[in-house]
Design a protein around this motif. Structure first.
Motif, mmCIF file in Angstrom:
data_model
loop_
_atom_site.group_PDB
_atom_site.id
_atom_site.type_symbol
_atom_site.label_atom_id
_atom_site.label_comp_id
_atom_site.label_asym_id
_atom_site.label_seq_id
_atom_site.Cartn_x
_atom_site.Cartn_y
_atom_site.Cartn_z
ATOM 1 N N LEU A 32 -83.648 -12.816 46.365
ATOM 2 C CA LEU A 32 -84.250 -13.581 45.268
ATOM 3 C C LEU A 32 -83.468 -14.837 44.918
ATOM 4 O O LEU A 32 -83.985 -15.699 44.218
ATOM 5 C CB LEU A 32 -84.370 -12.695 44.021
ATOM 6 C CG LEU A 32 -85.418 -11.596 44.087
ATOM 7 C CD1 LEU A 32 -85.373 -10.763 42.820
ATOM 8 C CD2 LEU A 32 -86.796 -12.183 44.286
ATOM 9 N N PHE A 33 -82.235 -14.957 45.401
ATOM 10 C CA PHE A 33 -81.430 -16.142 45.120
ATOM 11 C C PHE A 33 -81.752 -17.219 46.154
ATOM 12 O O PHE A 33 -80.993 -17.511 47.074
ATOM 13 C CB PHE A 33 -79.944 -15.783 45.129
ATOM 14 C CG PHE A 33 -79.063 -16.909 44.672
ATOM 15 C CD1 PHE A 33 -79.197 -17.427 43.401
ATOM 16 C CD2 PHE A 33 -78.119 -17.441 45.520
ATOM 17 C CE1 PHE A 33 -78.397 -18.472 42.976
ATOM 18 C CE2 PHE A 33 -77.311 -18.487 45.110
ATOM 19 C CZ PHE A 33 -77.449 -18.999 43.833
ATOM 20 N N VAL A 34 -82.896 -17.843 46.002
ATOM 21 C CA VAL A 34 -83.447 -18.796 46.969
ATOM 22 C C VAL A 34 -82.561 -20.022 47.188
ATOM 23 O O VAL A 34 -82.444 -20.492 48.328
ATOM 24 C CB VAL A 34 -84.878 -19.216 46.559
ATOM 25 C CG1 VAL A 34 -85.442 -20.247 47.512
ATOM 26 C CG2 VAL A 34 -85.774 -17.986 46.517
ATOM 27 N N PRO A 35 -81.904 -20.589 46.176
ATOM 28 C CA PRO A 35 -81.087 -21.784 46.451
ATOM 29 C C PRO A 35 -80.007 -21.568 47.515
ATOM 30 O O PRO A 35 -79.571 -22.532 48.142
ATOM 31 C CB PRO A 35 -80.449 -22.094 45.102
ATOM 32 C CG PRO A 35 -81.377 -21.523 44.104
ATOM 33 C CD PRO A 35 -81.956 -20.299 44.747
ATOM 34 N N ALA A 36 -79.603 -20.358 47.763
ATOM 35 C CA ALA A 36 -78.580 -20.086 48.770
ATOM 36 C C ALA A 36 -79.092 -20.301 50.190
ATOM 37 O O ALA A 36 -78.315 -20.560 51.099
ATOM 38 C CB ALA A 36 -78.062 -18.666 48.618
ATOM 39 N N TYR A 37 -80.388 -20.193 50.401
ATOM 40 C CA TYR A 37 -80.903 -20.302 51.765
ATOM 41 C C TYR A 37 -82.093 -21.250 51.900
ATOM 42 O O TYR A 37 -82.785 -21.244 52.915
ATOM 43 C CB TYR A 37 -81.261 -18.914 52.320
ATOM 44 C CG TYR A 37 -82.317 -18.159 51.567
ATOM 45 C CD1 TYR A 37 -83.654 -18.274 51.921
ATOM 46 C CD2 TYR A 37 -81.988 -17.308 50.519
ATOM 47 C CE1 TYR A 37 -84.631 -17.560 51.246
ATOM 48 C CE2 TYR A 37 -82.947 -16.597 49.844
ATOM 49 C CZ TYR A 37 -84.262 -16.729 50.211
ATOM 50 O OH TYR A 37 -85.227 -16.029 49.546
ATOM 51 N N PHE A 49 -83.778 -22.178 59.050
ATOM 52 C CA PHE A 49 -82.941 -21.146 58.453
ATOM 53 C C PHE A 49 -83.682 -20.385 57.360
ATOM 54 O O PHE A 49 -83.550 -19.169 57.242
ATOM 55 C CB PHE A 49 -81.672 -21.792 57.871
ATOM 56 C CG PHE A 49 -80.734 -20.823 57.229
ATOM 57 C CD1 PHE A 49 -79.967 -19.964 57.997
ATOM 58 C CD2 PHE A 49 -80.613 -20.768 55.858
ATOM 59 C CE1 PHE A 49 -79.090 -19.063 57.405
ATOM 60 C CE2 PHE A 49 -79.745 -19.865 55.249
ATOM 61 C CZ PHE A 49 -78.983 -19.016 56.034
ATOM 62 N N PHE A 50 -84.470 -21.090 56.561
ATOM 63 C CA PHE A 50 -85.203 -20.481 55.454
ATOM 64 C C PHE A 50 -86.019 -19.274 55.909
ATOM 65 O O PHE A 50 -86.060 -18.244 55.243
ATOM 66 C CB PHE A 50 -86.107 -21.530 54.801
ATOM 67 C CG PHE A 50 -86.877 -21.034 53.619
ATOM 68 C CD1 PHE A 50 -86.268 -20.903 52.389
ATOM 69 C CD2 PHE A 50 -88.216 -20.685 53.738
ATOM 70 C CE1 PHE A 50 -86.973 -20.432 51.283
ATOM 71 C CE2 PHE A 50 -88.926 -20.223 52.645
ATOM 72 C CZ PHE A 50 -88.301 -20.098 51.419
ATOM 73 N N TYR A 51 -86.670 -19.395 57.073
ATOM 74 C CA TYR A 51 -87.536 -18.312 57.548
ATOM 75 C C TYR A 51 -86.760 -17.194 58.221
ATOM 76 O O TYR A 51 -86.987 -16.016 57.959
ATOM 77 C CB TYR A 51 -88.595 -18.855 58.508
ATOM 78 C CG TYR A 51 -89.558 -19.787 57.831
ATOM 79 C CD1 TYR A 51 -90.410 -19.315 56.851
ATOM 80 C CD2 TYR A 51 -89.603 -21.133 58.144
ATOM 81 C CE1 TYR A 51 -91.294 -20.167 56.200
ATOM 82 C CE2 TYR A 51 -90.476 -21.991 57.505
ATOM 83 C CZ TYR A 51 -91.310 -21.504 56.538
ATOM 84 O OH TYR A 51 -92.172 -22.344 55.897
#
Length: 93
Positions: A32-37, A49-51
């Protein structure tokens, strides 16, 4: 598989439940910590990388849930065995 006819009134150890809760919290909260990835690189086979990072968490989460289940099931079996032993002692007296 648990046996519902044997009550689990034995003393519960909180350790396995705490560890299982922490493992499940990791499985839920880290993705859930989206800013990390939320980045494009590094790419894996052309996939951003996001996917591939999100897809990497699928087997990791399965493993964490499996370990959590084993911990709680083992504690449940221990408590049921303790309840059976206490009940057998009561019947002998």
């Amino acid at each position: 598989m648990s046996t519902p006819d044997v009550p689990t009134r034995g003393p519960a150890r909180s350790g396995p439940y705490i560890v299982a809760g922490i493992l499940l919290a990791i499985a839920v909260l880290v993705p859930l910590f989206v800013p990390a990835y939320s980045i494009d690189k590094p790419r894996l086979a052309g996939m951003p990388f996001f996917y591939w990072y999100q897809m990497l968490w699928v087997p990791i989460t399965a493993g964490l849930v499996g370990v959590s289940y084993l911990l709680v099931a083992k504690e449940d079996r221990r408590r049921r065995a303790a309840a059976r032993g206490a009940r057998a002692e009561e019947q002998e007296q």
